[in-house]
Design a protein around this motif. Structure first.
Motif, PDB file in Angstrom:
ATOM      1  N   ALA A 104      -0.335  -8.222   0.347  1.00  0.00           N
ATOM      2  CA  ALA A 104      -1.461  -9.153   0.481  1.00  0.00           C
ATOM      3  C   ALA A 104      -0.991 -10.548   0.886  1.00  0.00           C
ATOM      4  CB  ALA A 104      -2.236  -9.210  -0.832  1.00  0.00           C
ATOM      5  N   LEU A 105       0.159 -10.979   0.373  1.00  0.00           N
ATOM      6  CA  LEU A 105       0.688 -12.300   0.740  1.00  0.00           C
ATOM      7  C   LEU A 105       1.023 -12.353   2.226  1.00  0.00           C
ATOM      8  CD1 LEU A 105       3.062 -12.966  -2.311  1.00  0.00           C
ATOM      9  CD2 LEU A 105       0.822 -13.983  -1.891  1.00  0.00           C
ATOM     10  N   VAL A 106       1.659 -11.299   2.733  1.00  0.00           N
ATOM     11  CA  VAL A 106       2.010 -11.237   4.158  1.00  0.00           C
ATOM     12  C   VAL A 106       0.745 -11.208   5.009  1.00  0.00           C
ATOM     13  CG1 VAL A 106       3.079  -9.801   5.944  1.00  0.00           C
ATOM     14  CG2 VAL A 106       4.235 -10.132   3.751  1.00  0.00           C
ATOM     15  N   PHE A 107      -0.225 -10.407   4.582  1.00  0.00           N
ATOM     16  CA  PHE A 107      -1.474 -10.290   5.331  1.00  0.00           C
ATOM     17  C   PHE A 107      -2.208 -11.624   5.407  1.00  0.00           C
ATOM     18  CE2 PHE A 107      -6.033  -9.550   5.544  1.00  0.00           C
ATOM     19  CZ  PHE A 107      -6.136  -8.700   6.633  1.00  0.00           C
ATOM     20  N   ALA A 108      -2.325 -12.305   4.259  1.00  0.00           N
ATOM     21  CA  ALA A 108      -3.072 -13.559   4.224  1.00  0.00           C
ATOM     22  C   ALA A 108      -2.408 -14.634   5.064  1.00  0.00           C
ATOM     23  CB  ALA A 108      -3.219 -14.039   2.778  1.00  0.00           C
ATOM     24  N   ARG A 109      -1.080 -14.674   5.055  1.00  0.00           N
ATOM     25  CA  ARG A 109      -0.370 -15.707   5.834  1.00  0.00           C
ATOM     26  C   ARG A 109      -0.465 -15.442   7.321  1.00  0.00           C
ATOM     27  NH1 ARG A 109       0.618 -19.355   8.195  1.00  0.00           N
ATOM     28  NH2 ARG A 109       2.461 -20.714   8.294  1.00  0.00           N
ATOM     29  N   ASN A 110      -0.432 -14.181   7.737  1.00  0.00           N
ATOM     30  CA  ASN A 110      -0.328 -13.864   9.159  1.00  0.00           C
ATOM     31  C   ASN A 110      -1.640 -13.456   9.808  1.00  0.00           C
ATOM     32  OD1 ASN A 110       2.786 -13.869   9.773  1.00  0.00           O
ATOM     33  ND2 ASN A 110       2.550 -12.953   7.760  1.00  0.00           N
ATOM     34  N   ALA A 111      -2.458 -12.675   9.124  1.00  0.00           N
ATOM     35  CA  ALA A 111      -3.750 -12.273   9.688  1.00  0.00           C
ATOM     36  C   ALA A 111      -4.851 -13.243   9.294  1.00  0.00           C
ATOM     37  CB  ALA A 111      -4.108 -10.856   9.235  1.00  0.00           C
ATOM     38  N   GLY A 112      -4.733 -13.833   8.103  1.00  0.00           N
ATOM     39  CA  GLY A 112      -5.763 -14.753   7.634  1.00  0.00           C
ATOM     40  C   GLY A 112      -5.475 -16.202   7.930  1.00  0.00           C
ATOM     41  N   PHE A 113      -4.247 -16.497   8.408  1.00  0.00           N
ATOM     42  CA  PHE A 113      -3.830 -17.862   8.766  1.00  0.00           C
ATOM     43  C   PHE A 113      -3.959 -18.829   7.591  1.00  0.00           C
ATOM     44  CE2 PHE A 113      -5.879 -16.266  12.849  1.00  0.00           C
ATOM     45  CZ  PHE A 113      -4.706 -15.673  13.292  1.00  0.00           C
ATOM     46  N   MET A 114      -3.767 -18.323   6.382  1.00  0.00           N
ATOM     47  CA  MET A 114      -3.786 -19.169   5.198  1.00  0.00           C
ATOM     48  C   MET A 114      -2.356 -19.537   4.822  1.00  0.00           C
ATOM     49  SD  MET A 114      -7.006 -19.441   4.667  1.00  0.00           S
ATOM     50  CE  MET A 114      -7.383 -19.942   2.997  1.00  0.00           C
ATOM     51  N   ARG A 115      -2.183 -20.670   4.104  1.00  0.00           N
ATOM     52  CA  ARG A 115      -0.835 -21.123   3.769  1.00  0.00           C
ATOM     53  C   ARG A 115      -0.609 -21.306   2.271  1.00  0.00           C
ATOM     54  NH1 ARG A 115       0.532 -25.798   4.595  1.00  0.00           N
ATOM     55  NH2 ARG A 115       2.767 -25.430   4.531  1.00  0.00           N
ATOM     56  N   LEU A 116      -1.369 -22.183   1.631  1.00  0.00           N
ATOM     57  CA  LEU A 116      -1.034 -22.601   0.277  1.00  0.00           C
ATOM     58  C   LEU A 116      -1.121 -21.474  -0.744  1.00  0.00           C
ATOM     59  CD1 LEU A 116      -2.515 -26.205   0.051  1.00  0.00           C
ATOM     60  CD2 LEU A 116      -0.136 -25.506   0.278  1.00  0.00           C
ATOM     61  N   GLN A 117      -2.167 -20.666  -0.692  1.00  0.00           N
ATOM     62  CA  GLN A 117      -2.257 -19.589  -1.671  1.00  0.00           C
ATOM     63  C   GLN A 117      -1.155 -18.533  -1.482  1.00  0.00           C
ATOM     64  OE1 GLN A 117      -3.680 -19.216  -4.442  1.00  0.00           O
ATOM     65  NE2 GLN A 117      -5.100 -20.935  -4.412  1.00  0.00           N
ATOM     66  N   PRO A 118      -0.853 -18.095  -0.253  1.00  0.00           N
ATOM     67  CA  PRO A 118       0.286 -17.183  -0.099  1.00  0.00           C
ATOM     68  C   PRO A 118       1.601 -17.779  -0.592  1.00  0.00           C
ATOM     69  CG  PRO A 118      -1.102 -17.083   1.844  1.00  0.00           C
ATOM     70  CD  PRO A 118      -1.640 -18.205   0.997  1.00  0.00           C
ATOM     71  N   LEU A 119       1.815 -19.071  -0.365  1.00  0.00           N
ATOM     72  CA  LEU A 119       3.044 -19.718  -0.842  1.00  0.00           C
ATOM     73  C   LEU A 119       3.065 -19.791  -2.365  1.00  0.00           C
ATOM     74  CD1 LEU A 119       3.242 -22.601   1.781  1.00  0.00           C
ATOM     75  CD2 LEU A 119       4.779 -20.636   1.630  1.00  0.00           C
ATOM     76  N   PHE A 120       1.915 -20.092  -2.954  1.00  0.00           N
ATOM     77  CA  PHE A 120       1.794 -20.116  -4.405  1.00  0.00           C
ATOM     78  C   PHE A 120       2.117 -18.733  -4.972  1.00  0.00           C
ATOM     79  CE2 PHE A 120      -1.426 -21.187  -8.019  1.00  0.00           C
ATOM     80  CZ  PHE A 120      -0.376 -21.435  -8.895  1.00  0.00           C
ATOM     81  N   GLY A 121       1.540 -17.707  -4.374  1.00  0.00           N
ATOM     82  CA  GLY A 121       1.806 -16.342  -4.820  1.00  0.00           C
ATOM     83  C   GLY A 121       3.258 -15.940  -4.646  1.00  0.00           C
ATOM     84  N   LEU A 122       3.870 -16.372  -3.541  1.00  0.00           N
ATOM     85  CA  LEU A 122       5.277 -16.054  -3.290  1.00  0.00           C
ATOM     86  C   LEU A 122       6.171 -16.642  -4.380  1.00  0.00           C
ATOM     87  CD1 LEU A 122       7.261 -14.770  -1.192  1.00  0.00           C
ATOM     88  CD2 LEU A 122       7.475 -17.067  -0.219  1.00  0.00           C
ATOM     89  N   ALA A 123       5.869 -17.877  -4.794  1.00  0.00           N
ATOM     90  CA  ALA A 123       6.659 -18.517  -5.856  1.00  0.00           C
ATOM     91  C   ALA A 123       6.550 -17.730  -7.158  1.00  0.00           C
ATOM     92  CB  ALA A 123       6.192 -19.958  -6.051  1.00  0.00           C
ATOM     93  N   ILE A 124       5.355 -17.231  -7.458  1.00  0.00           N
ATOM     94  CA  ILE A 124       5.167 -16.450  -8.688  1.00  0.00           C
ATOM     95  C   ILE A 124       5.808 -15.072  -8.561  1.00  0.00           C
ATOM     96  CG2 ILE A 124       3.395 -15.339 -10.124  1.00  0.00           C
ATOM     97  CD1 ILE A 124       1.695 -17.873  -9.700  1.00  0.00           C
ATOM     98  N   LEU A 125       5.704 -14.449  -7.384  1.00  0.00           N
ATOM     99  CA  LEU A 125       6.336 -13.147  -7.174  1.00  0.00           C
ATOM    100  C   LEU A 125       7.848 -13.211  -7.391  1.00  0.00           C
ATOM    101  CD1 LEU A 125       5.959 -10.170  -6.286  1.00  0.00           C
ATOM    102  CD2 LEU A 125       6.325 -10.941  -3.931  1.00  0.00           C
TER     103      LEU A 125
END
Length: 501
Positions: free
Chosen positions: A74-95
């Motif tokens: 979901a993090l990869v999808f949101a960053r690349n298909a959804g063009f979102m940044r902060l939430q995927p980065l936030f999730g990556l830090a927690i992962l």
């Protein structure tokens, strides 16, 4: 208890929305995708930034514990298909706290540019994790080994979290050659051999240039990117004209208003060039411009030829959208909570969908009342979107109730909303009534562009699909699902992490 009673009980509302109306809880995976695709950590009508951040943090931790493999996808999808940044980065830090192996596998698909790295390290520090440990340091070092002069000039601004220089000082990467050693020294703010860094040398000379002619010569000689130039000096009209011909399409779109104020658009040659760029289908596709960016530029720019170009660009953006079929009802929420960017996005989406049905669908606007938008197949998406305004409260059941009352049979219902019912009868009750009286097989697609956690439809309904986000890809998922593909959450779950580029 009979199966019918169990099912009936399961479909009753099990929660309340932000306005205290009955709502449903969707699956944890679906709520997680929603958070990633819509939550920018900014204020919304019904929730403030602190509340949204708290909800998001809880979901990130829950998903990391319960289903880290889905989380990574979901993090990869949101960053690349959804063009979102902060939430995927936030999730990556927690992962990284739960599954360092998955963190390492997806790091470069989520941290794509230096500003991503800066925000990631800032979030990590805010979580009390300092430098993040060996697994994080290894990935940061790999990223820093790819830093170029262009990145160094564009992204090393100080004042917001970690700069590239801060990251180098923290991770201590080993330079691979003398040029990279000079680049790392420059980024850290210590004496460096700029003869090895011609672009950086041109930038530092630009800061000291005394004349406009010298500025332009240094920009052209160093091929300095516009972000670097506008950060180093205040561009004159002549400087903007020099920058115009090297700007990427997305940057060109963002700076139309600035160039208009500087007088650049008074020259017909420049206007002709901009029009060609904005109406180039390949350039638009490569730039991955979000539809609402076109609407924002259209609202800001007054030049008639450029407004025409933006109209054409919006049509081209959706040109490759698969067909939806003729029997579609499109409902756009125009209630007060949708005012601003939500309505701007929603109107563009709705009109794009309408045009893809070749004008044979219904397009209704609703708050507590329902009105026919009376769309035109010939007028542009942006022209028509600019004429739609927010008003009143929200009755999400109203358009479906009208559909039932008039006996109009459709195969798909698409509703674009922030889902905040605050009056009237709920959407799902009216949807069930429509299925019992008009078409039991109708599919419902809910495009949710807000990050609130509760939903209008229970997860057990097999003919209702939730699609989240702000990019043009959300419309593609509707079309694909109509043609038999799986829903958004299933497509995220199927993402192949072993073949990431």
């Amino acid at each position: 208890m009979s199966m019918a009673k169990k099912l009936f009980g399961a479909l009753r509302p099990d929660a309340y929305n932000k306005d205290n109306y009955p709502a449903y809880t969707r699956s944890a995976e679906e709520r997680y995708v929603q958070t990633l695709m819509t939550n920018t950590m900014g204020n919304t009508y019904y929730a403030d930034q602190h509340e949204l951040l708290g909800d998001a943090a809880q979901l990130h931790h829950e998903m990391a514990e319960a289903n880290p493999n889905f989380m990574a996808r979901a993090l990869v999808f949101a960053r690349n298909a959804g063009f979102m940044r902060l939430q995927p980065l936030f999730g990556l830090a927690i992962l990284s706290m739960y599954r360092p192996d998955l963190f390492a596998k997806i790091f470069r698909q989520v941290v794509r540019i230096p500003s991503d790295l800066s925000d990631f390290l800032t979030i990590l520090n805010g979580l009390g994790r300092g430098e993040g440990g060996r697994a994080v340091k290894r990935q940061v070092n790999r990223f820093l080994s790819e830093v170029s002069e262009y990145w160094a000039m564009k992204y090393n601004g100080r004042g917001r979290g970690y700069s590239l220089g801060d990251a180098i000082a923290t991770a201590h990467p080993k330079p691979k050659d003398l040029q990279q050693q000079a680049l790392f020294r420059y980024l850290r703010g210590v004496e460096a051999n700029l003869a090895l860094l011609p672009q950086v040398e041109a930038l530092e000379s630009l800061k000291l240039a005394a004349t406009e002619e010298e500025q332009i010569r240094l920009i052209e000689r160093g091929k300095l990117p516009y972000e670097t130039v506008t950060g180093a000096i205040k561009p004159s009209r002549a400087v903007w004209e020099a920058l115009l011909y090297q700007m990427p399409t997305f940057a060109l779109l963002r700076h139309l208003n600035a160039m208009q104020r500087a007088g650049v658009l008074e020259d017909a040659r420049h206007v002709e060039y901009i029009v060609q760029r904005l109406t180039d289908p390949q350039a638009l596709s490569k730039a991955k411009i979000l539809p609402f960016r076109l609407a924002t530029a259209f609202r800001q720019v007054e030049h008639p030829e450029l407004r025409d170009a933006l109209r054409e660009a919006a049509e081209l953006t959706f040109d490759n959208l698969p067909e939806l079929g003729d029997q579609t009802a499109i409902f756009l929420d125009i209630s007060g909570s949708m005012n601003g960017q939500y309505l701007e996005i929603g109107a563009v989406f709705a009109l794009a969908l309408y045009k893809k049905t070749r004008g044979s669908s219904l397009f209704w606007l609703f708050d507590t009342e329902v009105t026919d938008a009376k769309p035109s197949r010939k007028d542009s998406i942006l022209t028509q979107a600019a004429q739609i305004y927010a008003r009143g409260g929200t009755d999400t059941g109203a358009p479906v109730r009208k559909l039932t009352r008039e006996g109009k049979k459709v195969d798909q219902i698409v509703i674009i909303t922030d889902e905040q019912q605050n009056s009237g009868s709920p959407f799902y009750e009216e949807l069930k009534r429509y299925r019992s009286k008009v078409n039991r097989d109708v599919k419902a697609f809910i495009i949710d562009i807000a990050p609130y956690r509760h939903a209008m439809v229970p997860v057990q309904d097999p003919h209702t699909y939730y699609i989240y986000g702000w990019s043009d890809t959300v419309l593609s998922y509707i079309a694909q699902t109509v043609q038999g593909y799986s829903g958004l959450t299933e497509q995220v779950a199927a993402l192949d992490l072993d073949h990431l580029q």
